[in-house]
Design a protein around this motif. Structure first.
Motif, PDB file in Angstrom:
ATOM      1  N   VAL A 145       6.408  12.357   0.171  1.00 17.09           N
ATOM      2  CA  VAL A 145       6.933  12.571   1.514  1.00 17.09           C
ATOM      3  C   VAL A 145       8.371  12.062   1.616  1.00 17.09           C
ATOM      4  CG1 VAL A 145       6.645  11.949   3.941  1.00 17.09           C
ATOM      5  CG2 VAL A 145       4.657  12.526   2.557  1.00 17.09           C
ATOM      6  N   LEU A 146       8.655  10.920   0.986  1.00 16.78           N
ATOM      7  CA  LEU A 146      10.026  10.390   0.995  1.00 16.78           C
ATOM      8  C   LEU A 146      10.982  11.350   0.311  1.00 16.78           C
ATOM      9  CD1 LEU A 146      12.035   8.107   1.551  1.00 16.78           C
ATOM     10  CD2 LEU A 146      11.322   7.043  -0.592  1.00 16.78           C
ATOM     11  N   ARG A 189       0.831  -1.206   0.000  1.00 19.75           N
ATOM     12  CA  ARG A 189       0.000   0.000   0.000  1.00 19.75           C
ATOM     13  C   ARG A 189       0.864   1.253   0.000  1.00 19.75           C
ATOM     14  NH1 ARG A 189      -4.307   1.541   4.821  1.00 19.75           N
ATOM     15  NH2 ARG A 189      -4.704   3.694   4.144  1.00 19.75           N
ATOM     16  N   LEU A 190       1.949   1.230   0.776  1.00 19.54           N
ATOM     17  CA  LEU A 190       2.852   2.385   0.802  1.00 19.54           C
ATOM     18  C   LEU A 190       3.483   2.613  -0.565  1.00 19.54           C
ATOM     19  CD1 LEU A 190       4.883   2.241   4.143  1.00 19.54           C
ATOM     20  CD2 LEU A 190       3.235   3.969   3.429  1.00 19.54           C
ATOM     21  N   LEU A 191       4.027   1.556  -1.164  1.00 16.50           N
ATOM     22  CA  LEU A 191       4.750   1.698  -2.422  1.00 16.50           C
ATOM     23  C   LEU A 191       3.840   2.117  -3.571  1.00 16.50           C
ATOM     24  CD1 LEU A 191       7.136  -1.400  -2.209  1.00 16.50           C
ATOM     25  CD2 LEU A 191       7.630   0.985  -1.646  1.00 16.50           C
ATOM     26  N   SER A 192       2.554   1.849  -3.448  1.00 16.52           N
ATOM     27  CA  SER A 192       1.621   2.237  -4.504  1.00 16.52           C
ATOM     28  C   SER A 192       0.972   3.596  -4.241  1.00 16.52           C
ATOM     29  CB  SER A 192       0.524   1.180  -4.659  1.00 16.52           C
ATOM     30  OG  SER A 192      -0.220   1.048  -3.459  1.00 16.52           O
ATOM     31  N   ASP A 193       1.336   4.233  -3.141  1.00 11.69           N
ATOM     32  CA  ASP A 193       0.744   5.522  -2.764  1.00 11.69           C
ATOM     33  C   ASP A 193       1.663   6.654  -3.214  1.00 11.69           C
ATOM     34  OD1 ASP A 193      -0.625   7.607  -1.673  1.00 11.69           O
ATOM     35  OD2 ASP A 193      -0.420   6.977   0.422  1.00 11.69           O
ATOM     36  N   GLY A 194       1.158   7.519  -4.085  1.00  9.72           N
ATOM     37  CA  GLY A 194       1.966   8.636  -4.567  1.00  9.72           C
ATOM     38  C   GLY A 194       2.351   9.603  -3.463  1.00  9.72           C
TER      39      GLY A 194
END
Length: 328
Positions: free
Chosen positions: A99-100, A89-94
Motif C-alpha cells: 500500500v505504501l 505490526r505494520l512494518l512486518s506486514d507485507g
C-alpha cells in the motif's frame, strides 16, 4: 608631540575596512529586524495552528500506542498499552509495504501531472487574448470547484464499461478492444483513471499560481533575454524558472500533501480500494483498519506514519530546492 599622540591613540584601522565592518553590522541589524518582524506577523497564525493541530495529533499518537478496538471504545474491555507494537505490526506486514508503494507511485504521478498541465496552461493563458483566457480560467475554476464525490461520479459515468462516452468514442475510432472495457477492473487502468480525475481537479491551483507569477515578471527581462538571442526554452529554463522558484515550491508542496493523502477519489472510483485491495492507498487503508476493522490503534499508527512521511518528504524537497538555488 606627534609621536606621543600616535603612541597613545594606537594604530587605526583603514578607512575602507572600518566602512566594511560598519556596513556588515548594519546589514546584520537589518536582517535581525526583518526576522523579528516576520516572527511577529506569523505568531498569531502559529498559535492558532498549534491550538487546532496539537491536541488531535497528541490523541492520534496516544491511540497508536494502545490496543484500541470496538470493545475498548464501548468500555467493555480495558485499554492495553502496546508501546510500539502497532508500528511493529505494520512494518512486518507485507500488505502495508504494498500500500505504501501504491501511495508513493500514485502521488508522484498525480503531482507531476498536475504541475505539467498547470504550468503549460499558465504559459498558454499568458499568450492568448482575453476571451480565450477567460474561458480557460472559467473551465479550470469549474473543475477546481467541483466536489470530489461529484467529480469522481462524473468520471465513472464517462468511463463506464457499457454506457461510457469514452469507450463509445474509442471503439468508434477503430479500437474495437475498448468496447465493453472495464477501467476499474485492472489495477493500473484503475489507478490511471483515478490519477486523471485527480489531475483534472488539481491543476487549476497550479495554473492560477504560476500564471500570477508569470504576470508579475517584468516584460523587460524577457525582452532582454530575447535580444541576447536566447530561445524560448532557454528563456523559460534560465530566466523565468528561477524567478518562479518560490511559487513552484509552494505549488509542489501543496500538491504532494493533497495527492499523498487522497481518499475520496480512490474510495468512490474503485469501490473502497479495488478488487482484493489492489488499489489501496494509505488513507483508505487506515480507514479500513480503523473503522471497517474496528482497530483504531492500528489505524492511528497508519495516520502517524503518513504524517511523518509527509513531513520528511517536505523537508527533503525544501532542502533540495535550497541546495539547487545556492548552486545556481
Amino acid at each position: 608631540m606627534t609621536a606621543e599622540l600616535t603612541t597613545e591613540s594606537g594604530p587605526s584601522a583603514p578607512r575602507g575596512e572600518s566602512e566594511t565592518r560598519y556596513g556588515r553590522r548594519r546589514r546584520r541589524s537589518g536582517e535581525d529586524g526583518q526576522t523579528r518582524a516576520a516572527v511577529l506577523y506569523l505568531a498569531p497564525a502559529g498559535v492558532l495552528l498549534i491550538a487546532v493541530m496539537a491536541y488531535p495529533l497528541y490523541q492520534l499518537v496516544q491511540l497508536s500506542l494502545y490496543e484500541y478496538g470496538q470493545a475498548q471504545a464501548s468500555g467493555g474491555a480495558p485499554l492495553e498499552f502496546l508501546g510500539l507494537g502497532n508500528y511493529a505490526r505494520l512494518l512486518s506486514d507485507g500488505r502495508f509495504w504494498m500500500v505504501l508503494l501504491n501511495t508513493c507511485g500514485f502521488a508522484a504521478v498525480c503531482v507531476l501531472g498536475s504541475l505539467a498541465v498547470g504550468i503549460a496552461l499558465a504559459v498558454l493563458a499568458g499568450r492568448v487574448r482575453w476571451l480565450p483566457r477567460t474561458l480557460l480560467f472559467l473551465a479550470a475554476l469549474g473543475a477546481w470547484a467541483t466536489p470530489a464525490v461529484a467529480g469522481s461520479t462524473v468520471w465513472l459515468f464517462l468511463f463506464d464499461q457499457n454506457f461510457g462516452l469514452v469507450n463509445e468514442v474509442l471503439s468508434g475510432l477503430g479500437w474495437q478492444g475498448m468496447a465493453g472495457f472495464s477501467w476499474t477492473y485492472d489495477r493500473f487502468a484503475a489507478f490511471g483513471l483515478v490519477a486523471g480525475e485527480v489531475v483534472w481537479c488539481s491543476f487549476p491551483f497550479v495554473m492560477v499560481t504560476m500564471y500570477a507569477g508569470i504576470k508579475a515578471i517584468p516584460g523587460e527581462i524577457v525582452e532582454a533575454a530575447s535580444l541576447d538571442g536566447a530561445s524560448a526554452w532557454r528563456t523559460a529554463r534560465s530566466v523565468l524558472l528561477p524567478m518562479l522558484r518560490p511559487l513552484l515550491i509552494i505549488a509542489t508542496i501543496q500538491s504532494i500533501i493533497w495527492d499523498f493523502k487522497i481518499f475520496t477519489q480512490i474510495y468512490v472510483m474503485t469501490d473502497g480500494g479495488g478488487i482484493a485491495g489492489q488499489n489501496l492507498v494509505l488513507n483508505v487503508y487506515a480507514y479500513q483498519e480503523a473503522f471497517a476493522g474496528s482497530n483504531y490503534g492500528l489505524g492511528s499508527a497508519i495516520g502517524v506514519v503518513m504524517t511523518g512521511l509527509l513531513l520528511l518528504i517536505t523537508v527533503i524537497y525544501l532542502w533540495a530546492q535550497r541546495a539547487t538555488g545556492e548552486n545556481t
